[in-house]
Design a protein around this motif. Sequence first.
Motif, PDB file in Angstrom:
ATOM      1  N   ILE A 224       0.736  -1.251  -0.058  1.00 35.92           N
ATOM      2  CA  ILE A 224       0.059   0.041  -0.065  1.00 35.92           C
ATOM      3  C   ILE A 224       0.818   1.300  -0.014  1.00 35.92           C
ATOM      4  CG2 ILE A 224      -1.747  -1.183   1.203  1.00 35.92           C
ATOM      5  CD1 ILE A 224      -1.164   0.234   3.656  1.00 35.92           C
ATOM      6  N   ALA A 225       0.330   2.391  -0.261  1.00 39.72           N
ATOM      7  CA  ALA A 225       1.188   3.633  -0.184  1.00 39.72           C
ATOM      8  C   ALA A 225       1.867   3.689   1.097  1.00 39.72           C
ATOM      9  CB  ALA A 225       0.096   4.843  -0.453  1.00 39.72           C
ATOM     10  N   PRO A 226       3.099   4.479   0.887  1.00 43.48           N
ATOM     11  CA  PRO A 226       3.968   4.498   1.982  1.00 43.48           C
ATOM     12  C   PRO A 226       3.484   5.098   3.441  1.00 43.48           C
ATOM     13  CG  PRO A 226       5.182   5.190   0.186  1.00 43.48           C
ATOM     14  CD  PRO A 226       3.798   4.979  -0.267  1.00 43.48           C
ATOM     15  N   TYR A 227       2.477   6.080   2.963  1.00 40.54           N
ATOM     16  CA  TYR A 227       1.879   6.778   4.286  1.00 40.54           C
ATOM     17  C   TYR A 227       0.158   6.433   4.178  1.00 40.54           C
ATOM     18  CZ  TYR A 227       6.264   9.355   4.326  1.00 40.54           C
ATOM     19  OH  TYR A 227       7.342   9.514   4.375  1.00 40.54           O
ATOM     20  N   PRO A 228      -0.102   5.092   4.643  1.00 40.25           N
ATOM     21  CA  PRO A 228      -1.312   4.723   4.364  1.00 40.25           C
ATOM     22  C   PRO A 228      -2.630   5.441   5.100  1.00 40.25           C
ATOM     23  CG  PRO A 228       0.151   2.843   5.344  1.00 40.25           C
ATOM     24  CD  PRO A 228       0.776   4.409   5.389  1.00 40.25           C
ATOM     25  N   ALA A 229      -2.162   6.157   6.239  1.00 42.41           N
ATOM     26  CA  ALA A 229      -3.378   6.946   7.053  1.00 42.41           C
ATOM     27  C   ALA A 229      -3.691   8.132   6.099  1.00 42.41           C
ATOM     28  CB  ALA A 229      -2.954   7.007   8.416  1.00 42.41           C
ATOM     29  N   GLY A 230      -2.570   8.707   5.663  1.00 40.14           N
ATOM     30  CA  GLY A 230      -3.118   9.914   4.850  1.00 40.14           C
ATOM     31  C   GLY A 230      -3.606   9.597   3.367  1.00 40.14           C
TER      32      GLY A 230
END
Length: 263
Positions: A224-230
């Motif tokens: 998943i994207a490196p900054y999942p929460a964002g």
Amino acid sequence: MTETQERLLNLLNKVDSVCKKHHITYYCEGGTALGAVRNHGFLPWDDDLDICMKRSEFEKLLAVCDDFREMDLDMVCHARYPEYHKSTIKVTDLTTSCIYTSHELHGLACGQHIDIFILDPVPSEKDGEFLAYYTVYAELLSDYYVVNPAIKNYKELYYKYLNMSKEIGRQEVLRQLEEKIFSYPDEEADHYFFRWGDKQFFLDKKLFDGEPVYVQFENGMYPIAPYPAGFLRGEFGESWKIIPERKERQTHNVYVNYGVSSN
């Protein structure tokens, strides 16, 4: 898992193997990313699977898409099939039938499939122009029905290109629009645009800085994207952690037959 989810996971493993073989970076996206972070697997009601990748990575995948044929799969997109009218790319299982209403007219990608959404780099000062031309492009791509009601905001531009298509042909107009809107260099952009149904997003480029993060999804680890929460906040808003009420859970109206080829 349901039978549909088991088959989707098998399909994801095949796509993942092609991407790993050719060093292509992708990310789980939409409800798939949400399920990976929140549930470590499918959302219980989910009946599809989504991934996304930067346009530069998609171009690499397009160059090796014959690999899918060896697995009885096909990659369906406008670049390969001019009659295909969606901006979303699909890797579809040729041995099954999984037909959405929106697939009936072009008759493509009608097996069970994974959706691939493209992340297009856009400089922030070009957002308005990009959105106008992309919306027109998406509507001309679909010559069967209106996809996005927002086209009413760009009627003058839409009719300009619609009339051009009558003079020089729809494919040439689409080619010109693709050349215009998909040509921003990644290093000049500060965010990525992608289209999800009739929803359109700009996501901060910083969310994709660095290597993908691998998280558990069912019995495997997927990126998943490196900054999942964002990333999830950008797609679902601040309430992304909250499990929706039953009436708000989205599924699809689809004909399914796993024993019959859509061909």
